[in-house]
Design an enzyme around this catalytic site. Structure first.
Site, PDB file in Angstrom:
ATOM      1  CG  ASP A 204      -0.154   0.190   2.553  1.00 58.27           C
ATOM      2  OD1 ASP A 204       1.087   0.310   2.529  1.00 58.27           O
ATOM      3  OD2 ASP A 204      -0.798   0.218   3.601  1.00 58.27           O
ATOM      4  CG  ASP A 206       1.546   3.133   4.712  1.00 60.87           C
ATOM      5  OD1 ASP A 206       0.495   2.622   5.125  1.00 60.87           O
ATOM      6  OD2 ASP A 206       2.471   2.467   4.195  1.00 60.87           O
ATOM      7  CG  ASP A 303      -3.072   2.254   5.334  1.00 60.10           C
ATOM      8  OD1 ASP A 303      -4.211   2.040   4.885  1.00 60.10           O
ATOM      9  OD2 ASP A 303      -2.350   1.373   5.806  1.00 60.10           O
TER      10      ASP A 303
HETATM   11  P1  ATP Z   1       4.266  -2.362   2.954  1.00 61.34           P
HETATM   12  O1  ATP Z   1       5.308  -1.781   2.068  1.00 61.34           O
HETATM   13  O2  ATP Z   1       4.004  -3.790   2.664  1.00 61.34           O
HETATM   14  O3  ATP Z   1       3.008  -1.546   2.997  1.00 61.34           O
HETATM   15  P2  ATP Z   1       4.776  -1.208   5.512  1.00 61.34           P
HETATM   16  O4  ATP Z   1       5.932  -1.290   6.417  1.00 61.34           O
HETATM   17  O5  ATP Z   1       4.463   0.123   4.904  1.00 61.34           O
HETATM   18  O6  ATP Z   1       4.930  -2.325   4.413  1.00 61.34           O
HETATM   19  P3  ATP Z   1       2.096  -1.143   6.627  1.00 61.34           P
HETATM   20  O7  ATP Z   1       1.208  -2.278   6.980  1.00 61.34           O
HETATM   21  O8  ATP Z   1       1.635  -0.253   5.539  1.00 61.34           O
HETATM   22  O9  ATP Z   1       3.534  -1.755   6.341  1.00 61.34           O
HETATM   23  O10 ATP Z   1       2.293  -0.332   7.950  1.00 61.34           O
HETATM   24  C1  ATP Z   1       3.147   0.783   8.045  1.00 61.34           C
HETATM   25  C2  ATP Z   1       3.439   1.045   9.502  1.00 61.34           C
HETATM   26  O11 ATP Z   1       2.289   1.595  10.124  1.00 61.34           O
HETATM   27  C3  ATP Z   1       3.729  -0.226  10.262  1.00 61.34           C
HETATM   28  O12 ATP Z   1       5.076  -0.516  10.229  1.00 61.34           O
HETATM   29  C4  ATP Z   1       3.272   0.088  11.663  1.00 61.34           C
HETATM   30  O13 ATP Z   1       4.328   0.628  12.392  1.00 61.34           O
HETATM   31  C5  ATP Z   1       2.213   1.136  11.446  1.00 61.34           C
HETATM   32  N1  ATP Z   1       0.882   0.563  11.689  1.00 61.34           N
HETATM   33  C6  ATP Z   1       0.139  -0.190  10.857  1.00 61.34           C
HETATM   34  N2  ATP Z   1      -1.031  -0.527  11.418  1.00 61.34           N
HETATM   35  C7  ATP Z   1      -1.039   0.034  12.646  1.00 61.34           C
HETATM   36  C8  ATP Z   1      -1.954   0.087  13.738  1.00 61.34           C
HETATM   37  N3  ATP Z   1      -3.126  -0.515  13.690  1.00 61.34           N
HETATM   38  N4  ATP Z   1      -1.597   0.777  14.838  1.00 61.34           N
HETATM   39  C9  ATP Z   1      -0.414   1.410  14.906  1.00 61.34           C
HETATM   40  N5  ATP Z   1       0.491   1.411  13.927  1.00 61.34           N
HETATM   41  C10 ATP Z   1       0.199   0.738  12.818  1.00 61.34           C
HETATM   42 MN    MN Z   2       2.683   0.410   3.770  1.00 58.12          MN
HETATM   43 MN    MN Z   3      -0.324   0.657   5.578  1.00 54.44          MN
END
Ligand code: ATP
Ligand code: MN
Ligand code: MN
Length: 379
Positions: A204, A206, A303
């Site tokens: 995703d 963020d 996100d």
């Molecule tokens: P990807 O590249 O696969 O999206 P990512 O590290 O960006 O990997 P995400 O699931 O998008 O992973 O999450 C980004 C960060 O947001 C996570 O590392 C976490 O620290 C934080 N996060 C996600 N969900 C929550 C939550 N429910 N509460 C608090 N922090 C969260």
């Molecule tokens: Mn992410």
């Molecule tokens: Mn995310």
């Protein structure tokens, strides 16, 4: 003497947040194997086991060279018995029997495929698996009643499982910026999550949104979402109540080490948001639902997180990830510093007792100052 034997005597800190963990490292064969077992444990809702495998993988990522023999790992932290056994097997035979069995198991494949549907978690996927549903097509044929998120997830299944590239993330950032500035000029938008850590693709995109004038961010998420919706960017959206910060006690210490954010959902990108005293997490899938003719867009999860300026440093630190890094950082704060860290604040357990003191503490900790201090010390 084998090359690299000195690894055994290198002292390695035991918390992942105290080490440098580069994206490109020397032990991908081993970390890939451990990641599959971690994923399998998480899909089976065995969180503790998942964390153990993730910790072991993170340790291997931090090593300065390729591990060639298990004896090089003697004395290193974070390597549990099970992880060590898997590592030894891969080093000796090239593959681990358990990893091979897992990747070929019907259950693992089905759980991966089903949880790959936006809006489907491990519990639901497991229930469906037990009913003989193994793939999204099985689900479609089953006639199960799906909620709106799941219907969007099924409709855009292939696109939503296609990794988002950096150029796509940048393009989505421009849309988000347009939306945010249309409703609140002067707001600041920061790319967070995996892309902020330098990853070239993600599941995703963020973003963290704030405004330098504390309070201006209130109600921002709702306005941004309305704007995106009016422009036809959202394929799906859902709002749920926020359990965090709604209590009378104000910003309480988090009960767990993950924050409880209000959650919204949409279809093309998916988004999370934290707004003012009403922390919100918005998930949506951003698209261009009102386009007709050949599509010039694709479905992506986005996100969005909205944070008040005084909490920005903590939100930035907390949402940059990785999940293991955040977990370790909070564990380190509690056990080594007697502090509680969340995506909203850092509490000194020895000094902060009441809400008013907490607010004073907030003021002192605001801005990115503390964030950099924390991060510089650790990495
Ligand atoms: P990807 O590249 O696969 O999206 P990512 O590290 O960006 O990997 P995400 O699931 O998008 O992973 O999450 C980004 C960060 O947001 C996570 O590392 C976490 O620290 C934080 N996060 C996600 N969900 C929550 C939550 N429910 N509460 C608090 N922090 C969260
Ligand atoms: Mn992410
Ligand atoms: Mn995310």
């Amino acid at each position: 003497q084998k090359p690299g034997l000195e690894l055994a005597v290198v002292s390695v800190p035991s918390y992942a947040c105290q080490r440098h963990t580069p994206l490109l490292h020397h032990n991908t064969t081993l970390t890939d194997a451990l990641s599959i077992l971690a994923e399998n444990a998480e899909l089976g809702e065995n969180e503790g086991r998942g964390v153990a495998f993730r910790r072991a993988a993170a340790l291997l990522k931090s090593l300065p060279q390729e591990v060639r023999g298990a004896e090089q790992l003697r004395g290193l932290p974070c390597l549990g018995e099970h992880s060590l056994r898997v590592i030894k097997e891969v080093l000796e035979d090239g593959v681990s029997h358990e990893v091979e069995t897992t990747t070929h198991s019907e259950q693992f494949k089905a759980m991966k495929a089903l949880t790959g549907i936006f809006g489907v978690g491990a519990k639901t996927a497991d229930r469906w698996f037990r009913e003989g549903i193994h793939t999204p097509s099985d689900l479609q044929r089953s006639g199960h009643t799906l909620n709106r998120a799941q219907r969007a997830g099924l409709q855009y299944y292939d696109e939503l499982n296609l990794p988002v590239t950096k150029p796509e993330a940048v393009a989505i950032g421009q849309i988000v910026e347009r939306a945010v500035h249309a409703v609140l000029p002067g707001a600041e938008i920061t790319l967070i999550g995996g892309f902020r850590r330098g990853k070239q693709t993600g599941h995703d995109v963020d973003f963290l949104i704030t405004h330098p004038d504390e309070g201006r961010e209130e109600g921002l998420m709702r306005k941004v979402v309305s704007w995106l919706e009016a422009q036809g960017f959202l394929l799906y959206q859902k709002t749920t109540g926020n359990s965090y910060l709604e209590s009378k006690e104000g910003p309480a210490r988090p009960a767990s080490n993950m924050d409880r954010f209000e959650r919204y959902s949409h279809p093309l990108p998916q988004t999370l948001v934290v707004v003012g005293d009403h922390a919100q997490k918005v998930s949506w899938v951003l698209g261009h639902s009102q386009c007709s003719g050949p599509r010039s867009w694709r479905a992506v999860r986005v996100d969005l997180v909205v944070s008040p300026y005084s909490q920005f440093a903590f939100a930035l630190l907390g949402w940059t990830g990785s999940k293991l890094f955040e977990r370790e950082l909070r564990r380190w704060a509690v056990h080594e510093k007697a502090m509680t860290l969340s995506s909203h604040a850092l509490y000194d357990r020895k000094r902060v007792r009441t809400l008013s003191q907490t607010h004073t503490h907030f003021k002192y900790c605001s801005g990115s100052f503390l964030y950099y201090q924390i991060r510089d010390k650790l990495i």
